[in-house]
Design a protein around this motif. Structure first.
Motif, mmCIF file in Angstrom:
data_model
loop_
_atom_site.group_PDB
_atom_site.id
_atom_site.type_symbol
_atom_site.label_atom_id
_atom_site.label_comp_id
_atom_site.label_asym_id
_atom_site.label_seq_id
_atom_site.Cartn_x
_atom_site.Cartn_y
_atom_site.Cartn_z
ATOM 1 N N ALA A 12 0.848 -1.204 0.000
ATOM 2 C CA ALA A 12 0.000 0.000 0.000
ATOM 3 C C ALA A 12 0.882 1.252 0.000
ATOM 4 C CB ALA A 12 -0.922 -0.005 1.218
ATOM 5 N N GLN A 13 1.948 1.207 0.793
ATOM 6 C CA GLN A 13 2.852 2.353 0.856
ATOM 7 C C GLN A 13 3.600 2.539 -0.470
ATOM 8 O OE1 GLN A 13 3.046 4.594 3.440
ATOM 9 N NE2 GLN A 13 4.253 5.707 1.924
ATOM 10 N N LEU A 14 4.002 1.400 -1.073
ATOM 11 C CA LEU A 14 4.720 1.468 -2.357
ATOM 12 C C LEU A 14 3.841 2.129 -3.423
ATOM 13 C CD1 LEU A 14 6.353 -2.090 -2.354
ATOM 14 C CD2 LEU A 14 7.569 0.099 -2.239
ATOM 15 N N ALA A 15 2.549 1.751 -3.442
ATOM 16 C CA ALA A 15 1.623 2.346 -4.406
ATOM 17 C C ALA A 15 1.425 3.827 -4.115
ATOM 18 C CB ALA A 15 0.290 1.606 -4.362
ATOM 19 N N ALA A 16 1.308 4.166 -2.830
ATOM 20 C CA ALA A 16 1.097 5.561 -2.436
ATOM 21 C C ALA A 16 2.298 6.425 -2.839
ATOM 22 C CB ALA A 16 0.859 5.642 -0.924
ATOM 23 N N ASP A 17 3.503 5.834 -2.736
ATOM 24 C CA ASP A 17 4.715 6.594 -3.084
ATOM 25 C C ASP A 17 4.766 6.986 -4.557
ATOM 26 O OD1 ASP A 17 5.515 6.366 -0.508
ATOM 27 O OD2 ASP A 17 6.981 4.768 -0.837
ATOM 28 N N LEU A 18 4.035 6.211 -5.394
ATOM 29 C CA LEU A 18 4.069 6.491 -6.832
ATOM 30 C C LEU A 18 3.088 7.590 -7.243
ATOM 31 C CD1 LEU A 18 4.211 3.069 -8.739
ATOM 32 C CD2 LEU A 18 5.995 4.784 -8.579
ATOM 33 N N ALA A 19 2.135 7.917 -6.388
ATOM 34 C CA ALA A 19 0.985 8.755 -6.763
ATOM 35 C C ALA A 19 1.369 10.043 -7.492
ATOM 36 C CB ALA A 19 0.187 9.097 -5.507
ATOM 37 N N ASP A 20 0.509 10.396 -8.468
ATOM 38 C CA ASP A 20 0.736 11.606 -9.249
ATOM 39 C C ASP A 20 -0.596 12.024 -9.857
ATOM 40 O OD1 ASP A 20 3.408 12.907 -10.933
ATOM 41 O OD2 ASP A 20 1.379 13.288 -11.672
ATOM 42 N N GLU A 21 -0.898 13.314 -9.852
ATOM 43 C CA GLU A 21 -2.201 13.783 -10.340
ATOM 44 C C GLU A 21 -2.382 13.600 -11.835
ATOM 45 O OE1 GLU A 21 -2.716 17.752 -9.028
ATOM 46 O OE2 GLU A 21 -3.254 17.170 -6.984
ATOM 47 N N ARG A 22 -1.289 13.454 -12.580
ATOM 48 C CA ARG A 22 -1.400 13.276 -14.033
ATOM 49 C C ARG A 22 -1.792 11.848 -14.407
ATOM 50 N NH1 ARG A 22 4.547 14.648 -15.458
ATOM 51 N NH2 ARG A 22 4.739 13.674 -13.418
ATOM 52 N N ALA A 23 -1.754 10.972 -13.405
ATOM 53 C CA ALA A 23 -1.928 9.545 -13.711
ATOM 54 C C ALA A 23 -3.389 9.156 -13.818
ATOM 55 C CB ALA A 23 -1.260 8.712 -12.631
ATOM 56 N N GLY A 24 -3.730 8.451 -14.910
ATOM 57 C CA GLY A 24 -5.070 7.885 -15.040
ATOM 58 C C GLY A 24 -5.081 6.414 -14.677
ATOM 59 N N ALA A 25 -3.899 5.826 -14.537
ATOM 60 C CA ALA A 25 -3.848 4.385 -14.281
ATOM 61 C C ALA A 25 -2.601 4.002 -13.499
ATOM 62 C CB ALA A 25 -3.864 3.613 -15.597
ATOM 63 N N LEU A 26 -2.838 3.164 -12.493
ATOM 64 C CA LEU A 26 -1.725 2.506 -11.811
ATOM 65 C C LEU A 26 -1.966 1.011 -11.941
ATOM 66 C CD1 LEU A 26 0.693 2.157 -9.798
ATOM 67 C CD2 LEU A 26 -0.996 2.246 -7.972
ATOM 68 N N VAL A 27 -1.007 0.308 -12.551
ATOM 69 C CA VAL A 27 -1.101 -1.146 -12.589
ATOM 70 C C VAL A 27 0.012 -1.690 -11.709
ATOM 71 C CG1 VAL A 27 -0.875 -3.219 -14.005
ATOM 72 C CG2 VAL A 27 -2.184 -1.274 -14.859
ATOM 73 N N ALA A 28 -0.401 -2.483 -10.703
ATOM 74 C CA ALA A 28 0.584 -3.049 -9.783
ATOM 75 C C ALA A 28 0.555 -4.566 -9.879
ATOM 76 C CB ALA A 28 0.285 -2.605 -8.359
ATOM 77 N N PHE A 29 1.704 -5.163 -9.750
ATOM 78 C CA PHE A 29 1.819 -6.620 -9.791
ATOM 79 C C PHE A 29 2.506 -7.094 -8.521
ATOM 80 C CE2 PHE A 29 4.627 -10.239 -10.463
ATOM 81 C CZ PHE A 29 3.737 -11.210 -10.883
ATOM 82 N N GLU A 30 1.958 -8.166 -7.921
ATOM 83 C CA GLU A 30 2.610 -8.787 -6.773
ATOM 84 C C GLU A 30 2.977 -10.217 -7.130
ATOM 85 O OE1 GLU A 30 0.086 -8.740 -3.373
ATOM 86 O OE2 GLU A 30 -0.080 -6.555 -3.329
ATOM 87 N N GLY A 31 4.244 -10.553 -7.022
ATOM 88 C CA GLY A 31 4.652 -11.944 -7.164
ATOM 89 C C GLY A 31 4.726 -12.555 -5.777
ATOM 90 N N ARG A 32 4.028 -13.683 -5.560
ATOM 91 C CA ARG A 32 3.925 -14.250 -4.207
ATOM 92 C C ARG A 32 4.516 -15.653 -4.124
ATOM 93 N NH1 ARG A 32 -1.773 -12.480 -1.610
ATOM 94 N NH2 ARG A 32 -1.459 -10.227 -1.790
ATOM 95 N N VAL A 33 4.864 -16.042 -2.953
ATOM 96 C CA VAL A 33 5.397 -17.382 -2.711
ATOM 97 C C VAL A 33 4.226 -18.359 -2.658
ATOM 98 C CG1 VAL A 33 6.685 -18.857 -1.123
ATOM 99 C CG2 VAL A 33 7.325 -16.433 -1.404
#
Lengths: 504, 80
Positions: A12-33
Motif C-alpha cells: 500500500a505504501q509502495l503504491a502511495a509513493d508512486l501517486a501523481d495527479e497526471r496519472a489515469g492508471a496505476l497497474v501493480a503486480f505482486e509476485g507471491r510465494v
C-alpha cells in the motif's frame, strides 16, 4: 526505481509513493510465494541477489519501461532473504496516463526482471529437501555476473586480454561491448557462428530466438551442438554452451517462433538485431520490426557458395530490405539450404561476418554496412558492395513514422479482418506490391478494393475511411498512428496484415 | 552494337552455366538485355524476382544500357 529489501513489503505504501495527479492508471503486480513448484510441496523460500548488478540491471529495466511506454514513473522492489508462503516476493508498479501503457509496462518490467536480474531462489520443500531454482521458472535463462561463483573465480581481465590489446577496444571498448544488447534470431548455420563470436567478444546481453530442436542433419554446419543435443531445444543447448564459453555475459534464450504478434516485444529491448533466419517471410518481418522500432539490423542469407550480407541502420536515405526487394519474390524462386544444399564452412563464414558487423556497430569501427548489401562469392573470393538507396515512396522506411519508438497505444487504430464491414467508402490500402496470386487468394471483405499506397499518398482524403494494410500489420499501424497525428481521423490498420487475410 | 559485361549470381548463375560473360547486342535497356539472355539461355527468373545493378549501383529495369556497362543480375537468397 529498483530496490532490494530484506523485510516484508508494504505494498500500500509502495503504491502511495508512486501517486501523481497526471496519472489515469496505476497497474501493480505482486509476485507471491506459492505452496507448490513442479509437483513438490514448498514451505518457504530463500532469495539471494548479487546486489550491485541486480540494482543496476533492475534500474535499467524500469528506466526502459518508463521511456518505451511513456510512463509517468514506475518502481520495482524485490525481496531478498527468507520468505514464507503467501509473502510478496516482488512488487511492480507502473503509473501512466492511460491503462494500456500501464498494463503493458508492468508486464514488461516483471518479465524482464525475472529474465535479466541476477536473483537466485532456493526452495525448501515439505519433505525437508531443498534446491536452487532459477528466478525465471522453467527457462534456461543464464545470468552470471562478473566475479560470481558461477564464473569459478575466473579473471575477466585475462578473459578479454587479447582483444583488449586492440587500440579500438581497450577497457572503454570492452565496457561498451558489455552494454550492448544483441538479439540473434535463428540458431542454424548463421546463428551458431554469429552467437559464438558475439558471446566470446563479451556482448553483454545476447538474446536467442529459435523454436526448433537440434536434428542430426544440423550438426555438420551448426557447431554449437553435439550429438548429445539431438532432440533438445536449440535455444537451451546453445545457451548452456555459450554460458560455458563466456560466463561473464547474460544469455537470454527465447524458445518461440518469431511472429507478427511477438516480434515487437522480443526486439524492443535490444540495440542490434541479427537476422540468421532461413526464409524470406521472417526476413521481411524482422525488417519491419527493425524499421518501426528503429533498430540496427544485419541480415544474412546464403546460397551454396554465395552469401548476401545486408546492414540496415535507421538513418536518413538508408534503404531497408523492402527497398532492396521492391516486390516480394514469388514462392519457389528462393533457394533454401534443405533444397539446394550447403557446406557448413560457407554458411559459417557468413554468420561470422554478421558477428563482425555487429561488433563494428557496437565499437563504432569504420566501414560498417549502412544500407548496403555485400554479395560474396566464396569460391572466387570476390565481393560486390552495393548501396541500397531508400526507394522513393517506400512506405516502410520513407520517413512517415512517429518521432520516437516509445510505446504507442494502437487499440483504436487496429481493426481485424472479421470486424471490417461492407462499405463502399472503405478502401484497403496496400503498402507493398504483393504477388498477384497471393492477392487473389486473400479473402477480401466485401466492398473493399485494393488500392496501392502510391495512389493514395499525397491525395489522401481526410474524411474518408481507409484501412492501411501491409504484410504483417506492423508498419501499417505505425503509419496509421502517424497519419492520425497529422489530422487524418479515419485511418485504421489491418491487424495481422494481409497475411491474416490469406490465412483464412 | 554495344558490348557489356554481365555477371550472374546464385541460381541464375547455375541456369546460365557461367558466372560472367561479355555480351554484344543492341538492347536499349537492361530489361531488353535480360529478355534476350533469358530467351537465349532459358533463364527461369522473371525480372520481378530479380534485382539488377549497373556499374555497382542498383537501377530500375528501364535503365538505358550503354557500351561498356557492367551489369549484374541478382536473385533473392534466403538460406541460413
Amino acid at each position: 526505481m529498483f530496490t532490494l529489501q530484506d523485510t516484508p513489503l508494504n505494498t500500500a505504501q509502495l503504491a502511495a509513493d508512486l501517486a501523481d495527479e497526471r496519472a489515469g492508471a496505476l497497474v501493480a503486480f505482486e509476485g507471491r510465494v506459492r505452496n507448490e513448484n513442479e509437483g513438490r510441496r514448498v514451505h518457504s523460500l530463500w532469495y539471494e541477489a548479487y546486489p550491485n548488478l541486480a540494482i543496476s540491471e533492475g534500474t535499467r529495466i524500469v528506466e526502459e519501461a518508463v521511456t518505451q511506454f511513456g510512463l509517468i514513473r514506475a518502481a520495482c522492489v524485490h525481496r531478498v532473504g527468507h520468505l514464507g508462503l503467501g509473502d510478496v516476493a516482488v512488487w511492480v508498479g507502473a503509473l501512466a496516463g492511460h491503462r494500456e501503457a500501464a498494463f503493458a509496462a508492468c508486464r514488461y518490467i516483471i518479465d524482464n526482471v525475472k529474465k535479466r536480474v541476477p536473483i537466485w531462489k532456493k526452495e525448501f520443500y515439505a519433505d525437508g529437501d531443498s534446491g536452487w531454482i532459477n528466478a525465471e521458472d522453467g527457462s534456461a535463462t543464464v545470468r552470471v555476473p562478473n566475479e560470481s561463483p558461477a564464473a569459478g573465480g575466473l579473471s575477466r581481465t585475462v578473459y578479454y586480454s587479447r582483444q583488449a590489446r586492440l587500440p579500438e577496444v581497450g577497457e572503454a571498448g570492452q565496457a561498451r561491448l558489455g552494454e550492448t544488447r544483441v538479439l540473434v534470431v535463428g540458431l542454424g548455420g548463421l546463428g551458431c557462428a554469429a552467437a559464438a563470436y558475439l558471446a566470446g567478444a563479451g556482448i553483454g546481453t545476447l538474446g536467442l530466438v529459435e523454436d526448433d530442436r537440434v536434428e542430426l542433419s544440423n550438426l555438420h554446419r551448426q557447431p554449437l551442438y553435439t550429438i548429445e543435443h539431438v532432440g533438445m531445444a536449440k535455444v537451451e543447448a546453445a545457451a548452456a554452451r555459450l554460458h560455458r564459453q563466456n560466463p561473464f555475459i547474460t544469455v537470454i534464450p527465447e524458445r518461440v517462433r518469431l511472429t507478427a504478434e511477438n516480434s515487437e516485444a522480443l526486439a524492443r529491448g535490444y540495440d542490434i538485431i541479427l537476422d540468421c533466419t532461413d526464409n524470406l517471410e521472417t526476413k521481411f518481418l524482422l525488417n519491419d520490426v527493425a524499421v518501426v522500432l528503429r533498430k540496427k539490423m544485419i541480415h544474412a542469407a546464403v546460397y551454396q557458395y554465395e552469401g548476401h550480407l545486408f546492414g540496415y541502420v535507421p538513418q536518413e536515405n538508408v534503404g531497408c530490405l523492402r527497398c532492396l526487394w521492391h516486390t516480394l519474390p514469388e514462392p519457389g524462386c528462393v533457394g533454401a539450404c534443405a533444397d539446394v544444399g550447403v557446406l557448413g564452412a560457407f554458411v559459417g563464414v557468413l554468420g561470422t561476418m554478421q558477428a563482425a558487423e555487429a561488433l563494428k556497430q557496437a565499437l563504432e569501427l569504420p566501414g560498417a554496412l549502412q544500407g548496403e548489401v555485400v554479395i560474396h562469392d566464396f569460391l572466387r573470393h570476390t565481393a560486390k558492395r552495393l548501396r541500397v538507396p531508400r526507394r522513393v515512396n517506400c512506405p516502410t522506411c520513407g520517413g512517415e513514422y512517429l518521432p520516437s519508438t516509445r510505446y504507442y497505444d494502437f487499440t483504436e487504430i487496429e481493426v481485424t479482418a472479421q470486424s471490417l464491414t461492407q462499405s463502399s467508402e472503405v478502401a484497403l490500402v496496400l503498402l507493398e506490391d504483393t504477388d498477384k496470386s497471393l492477392r487473389s487468394t486473400a479473402v477480401l471483405p466485401r466492398g473493399f478494393t485494393w488500392v496501392p499506397w502510391e495512389h493514395v499518398k499525397g491525395a489522401f482524403p481526410k474524411d474518408k475511411r481507409l484501412v492501411l494494410c501491409c504484410e504483417y500489420g506492423l508498419r501499417s499501424k505505425y503509419l496509421a498512428y502517424a497519419l492520425r497525428q497529422q489530422g487524418f481521423a479515419h485511418v485504421y490498420s489491418l491487424k495481422g496484415g494481409w497475411r491474416s487475410l490469406s490465412a483464412r | 552494337m554495344k558490348t557489356v559485361h554481365v555477371e550472374y549470381y546464385a541460381a541464375l548463375r547455375e541456369q546460365r552455366g557461367v558466372p560472367s560473360e561479355y555480351v554484344s547486342c543492341d538492347a536499349a535497356t537492361v530489361h531488353d538485355l535480360y529478355e534476350r539472355l533469358s530467351a537465349q539461355h532459358g533463364l527461369r527468373f522473371t525480372p520481378r524476382n530479380l534485382r539488377v545493378a549497373v556499374n555497382d549501383a542498383f537501377v530500375e529495369w528501364n535503365h538505358t544500357l550503354k557500351d561498356g556497362d557492367r551489369v549484374v543480375f541478382i536473385p533473392p537468397v534466403a538460406g541460413g
